[in-house]
Design a protein around this motif. Structure first.
Motif, short mmCIF file in Angstrom:
data_model
loop_
_atom_site.label_atom_id
_atom_site.label_comp_id
_atom_site.label_asym_id
_atom_site.label_seq_id
_atom_site.Cartn_x
_atom_site.Cartn_y
_atom_site.Cartn_z
N LEU B 131 0.99 -1.40 -0.06
CA LEU B 131 0.06 0.06 -0.07
C LEU B 131 0.86 1.34 0.05
N LYS B 132 1.93 1.20 0.66
CA LYS B 132 2.86 2.41 0.80
C LYS B 132 3.26 2.79 -0.52
N LYS B 133 3.50 1.70 -1.47
CA LYS B 133 4.11 1.86 -2.83
C LYS B 133 2.78 1.95 -3.75
N ASP B 134 1.60 2.05 -3.17
CA ASP B 134 0.42 1.96 -4.14
C ASP B 134 0.20 0.77 -5.14
N LYS B 135 0.86 -0.39 -4.62
CA LYS B 135 0.70 -1.57 -5.26
C LYS B 135 -0.45 -2.60 -4.86
N PRO B 136 -1.33 -3.18 -6.00
CA PRO B 136 -2.23 -3.89 -5.52
C PRO B 136 -1.70 -5.32 -5.14
N LEU B 137 -2.50 -6.02 -4.37
CA LEU B 137 -1.99 -7.54 -3.92
C LEU B 137 -3.05 -8.44 -3.76
N VAL B 138 -2.64 -9.53 -4.32
CA VAL B 138 -3.74 -10.60 -4.04
C VAL B 138 -3.25 -11.67 -2.62
N HIS B 139 -4.34 -11.75 -2.06
CA HIS B 139 -3.94 -12.45 -0.82
C HIS B 139 -4.70 -13.89 -0.99
N ALA B 140 -4.07 -14.93 -0.30
CA ALA B 140 -4.70 -16.26 -0.03
C ALA B 140 -4.09 -16.76 1.19
N GLY B 141 -4.90 -17.28 1.80
CA GLY B 141 -4.54 -18.26 3.19
C GLY B 141 -5.17 -19.48 3.02
N ILE B 142 -4.51 -20.54 3.69
CA ILE B 142 -4.91 -21.83 3.60
C ILE B 142 -4.81 -22.58 5.10
N SER B 143 -5.71 -23.62 5.45
CA SER B 143 -5.58 -24.28 6.48
C SER B 143 -6.37 -25.48 6.28
N GLY B 144 -5.83 -26.56 6.36
CA GLY B 144 -6.54 -28.05 6.12
C GLY B 144 -7.16 -27.98 4.80
N PHE B 145 -8.45 -28.00 4.79
CA PHE B 145 -8.87 -28.34 3.49
C PHE B 145 -9.78 -27.00 2.97
N TYR B 146 -9.22 -25.86 3.54
CA TYR B 146 -10.10 -24.74 3.32
C TYR B 146 -9.00 -23.56 3.08
N GLY B 147 -9.66 -22.39 2.53
CA GLY B 147 -8.83 -21.37 2.66
C GLY B 147 -9.50 -20.21 1.98
N GLN B 148 -8.80 -18.91 1.70
CA GLN B 148 -9.83 -17.89 1.35
C GLN B 148 -8.74 -17.13 0.15
N VAL B 149 -9.36 -16.18 -0.67
CA VAL B 149 -8.79 -15.57 -1.46
C VAL B 149 -9.53 -14.02 -1.50
N THR B 150 -8.70 -13.07 -1.72
CA THR B 150 -9.06 -11.74 -1.93
C THR B 150 -8.18 -10.76 -2.67
N THR B 151 -8.68 -9.68 -3.14
CA THR B 151 -7.60 -8.91 -4.08
C THR B 151 -7.93 -7.35 -3.35
N ILE B 152 -6.66 -6.96 -2.93
CA ILE B 152 -6.57 -5.84 -2.35
C ILE B 152 -6.10 -4.55 -3.22
N ILE B 153 -6.84 -3.55 -3.43
CA ILE B 153 -6.48 -2.56 -4.68
C ILE B 153 -6.40 -1.24 -3.88
N PRO B 154 -5.31 -0.45 -3.70
CA PRO B 154 -5.02 0.69 -2.93
C PRO B 154 -6.13 1.68 -3.30
N LYS B 155 -6.70 2.20 -2.25
CA LYS B 155 -7.70 3.41 -2.30
C LYS B 155 -9.17 2.73 -3.07
N GLU B 156 -9.37 1.55 -3.42
CA GLU B 156 -10.54 0.99 -3.60
C GLU B 156 -11.17 -0.07 -2.62
N THR B 157 -10.17 -0.80 -2.13
CA THR B 157 -10.70 -1.99 -1.03
C THR B 157 -10.04 -1.43 0.19
N LEU B 158 -10.58 -2.13 1.28
CA LEU B 158 -9.96 -2.15 2.70
C LEU B 158 -8.70 -2.83 2.64
N SER B 159 -7.77 -2.43 3.43
CA SER B 159 -6.30 -3.19 3.73
C SER B 159 -6.58 -4.47 4.03
#
Lengths: 95, 226
Positions: B131-159
């Motif tokens: 965010l400091k460099k105004d770069k988007p980020l794709v996040h994922a995290g996993i545990s066991g058989f599940y996980g989540q994904v979201t895409t963070i866009i500066p100034k458009e989405t929550l951090s």
């Protein structure tokens, strides 16, 4: 009043469904603890201890009220009102 | 145009391939998610990739970390990744052997950051740095058989920090994990990255996709952005 609880991943498996609507007559608000007790009465499944410990949301559990993370609210205990949707997600932290 | 792109050229067009060839991606973490993401990005056409990881290949990694084999045990992951990815096609790969900390600098030319780290301390910090460099980020995290994904866009989405406040911060080694979850979530992460780079499709902006492969359950949580 009526509120909706949505749960994900292992909580959904535990509850047997991902969404449950709870109707509370004669009241215009409900706490999280009381809501989870109502869920238990309605389904026979106790997921309260997986979400709350010592009257606090367990570490690693994310609660959202109408899509907003509950930890961003400044007040202590948040009460839910008619039409609220509460989502409970234990996010995966691994990579 | 390289023949390797022949089968997806009709899907994304010459312009899509060109955009990918000109793109620069930073992938943080070369484990279960990272090795899947890296392989897809290289095969699809990304031109330059920074790979950040400080680890060495260990036998328990082989159940899911798709770029490693028995002969690689004991080698630095970054070295193996570069060797294996270069077998697929010529691509500009830059290995960075370190952990993400407050002093880490995301290179200026990076178009998008992909979070394949294995703990929320690092994940939140990586998003802060992006965010400091105004770069988007794709996040994922996993545990066991599940996980989540979201895409963070500066100034458009929550951090990521604001969205997932309450997630377990401390690193817990040896979490149970299986290839079916890391492959599934890594594939969706790569898909988000490619869609962002070519400007096609719908991104998971202010939405968290929760995937439970054990019960074939895919759900989206809509996030309130204000």
């Amino acid at each position: 009043m009526k509120v909706t609880l949505r749960v994900y991943t292992y909580l959904k498996a535990e509850l047997g469904k991902g969404e449950i609507c709870i109707e509370i007559p004669d009241s215009d608000s409900i706490s999280l603890g009381r809501l989870l007790e109502e869920v238990q009465k309605s389904t026979g499944k106790d997921i309260k201890e997986k979400i709350i410990k010592d009257n606090k949301i367990r570490d690693g559990i994310i609660l959202m009220l109408n899509g907003k993370n509950l930890l961003t609210f400044e007040s202590g205990e948040v009460l839910f009102h008619d039409g609220d949707v509460i989502s409970v997600l234990p996010p995966g932290s691994g990579g | 145009m390289e023949e390797i792109f022949a089968r997806h050229l009709p899907l994304i067009g010459k312009d899509g391939i060109r955009r990918l060839l000109n793109s620069k991606v930073l992938v943080a973490g070369a484990g279960g998610l990272g090795t899947v993401v890296l392989q897809i990005l290289v095969r699809t056409g990304v031109g330059k990739i920074y790979i950040v990881d400080h680890g060495i290949v260990d036998e328990p990694d082989l159940n899911r970390q798709i770029l490693y084999n028995r002969g690689d045990i004991g080698e630095a992951k970054v070295d193996v990744v570069i060797r294996e990815l270069n077998k697929i096609r010529d691509v500009d790969l830059i290995g960075i052997k370190c952990t993400i900390d407050e002093n880490f600098e995301i290179p200026e030319d990076v178009d998008i950051v992909v979070d394949c780290l294995d703990n929320f301390y690092g994940k939140f910090l990586l998003n802060d740095l992006a965010l400091k460099k105004d770069k988007p980020l794709v996040h994922a995290g996993i545990s066991g058989f599940y996980g989540q994904v979201t895409t963070i866009i500066p100034k458009e989405t929550l951090s990521l920090r604001d969205m997932l406040r309450g997630a377990l911060i401390e690193k817990r080694g040896g979490l149970p994990v299986i290839a079916v979850s890391s492959f599934s979530l890594g594939t969706i992460e790569a898909s988000e990255t490619i869609k962002y780079l070519i400007g096609k499709g719908t991104l998971l902006k202010n939405r968290i996709l929760v995937v439970d492969v054990l019960h074939n359950d895919f759900q989206i949580i809509e996030i309130a952005s204000s």
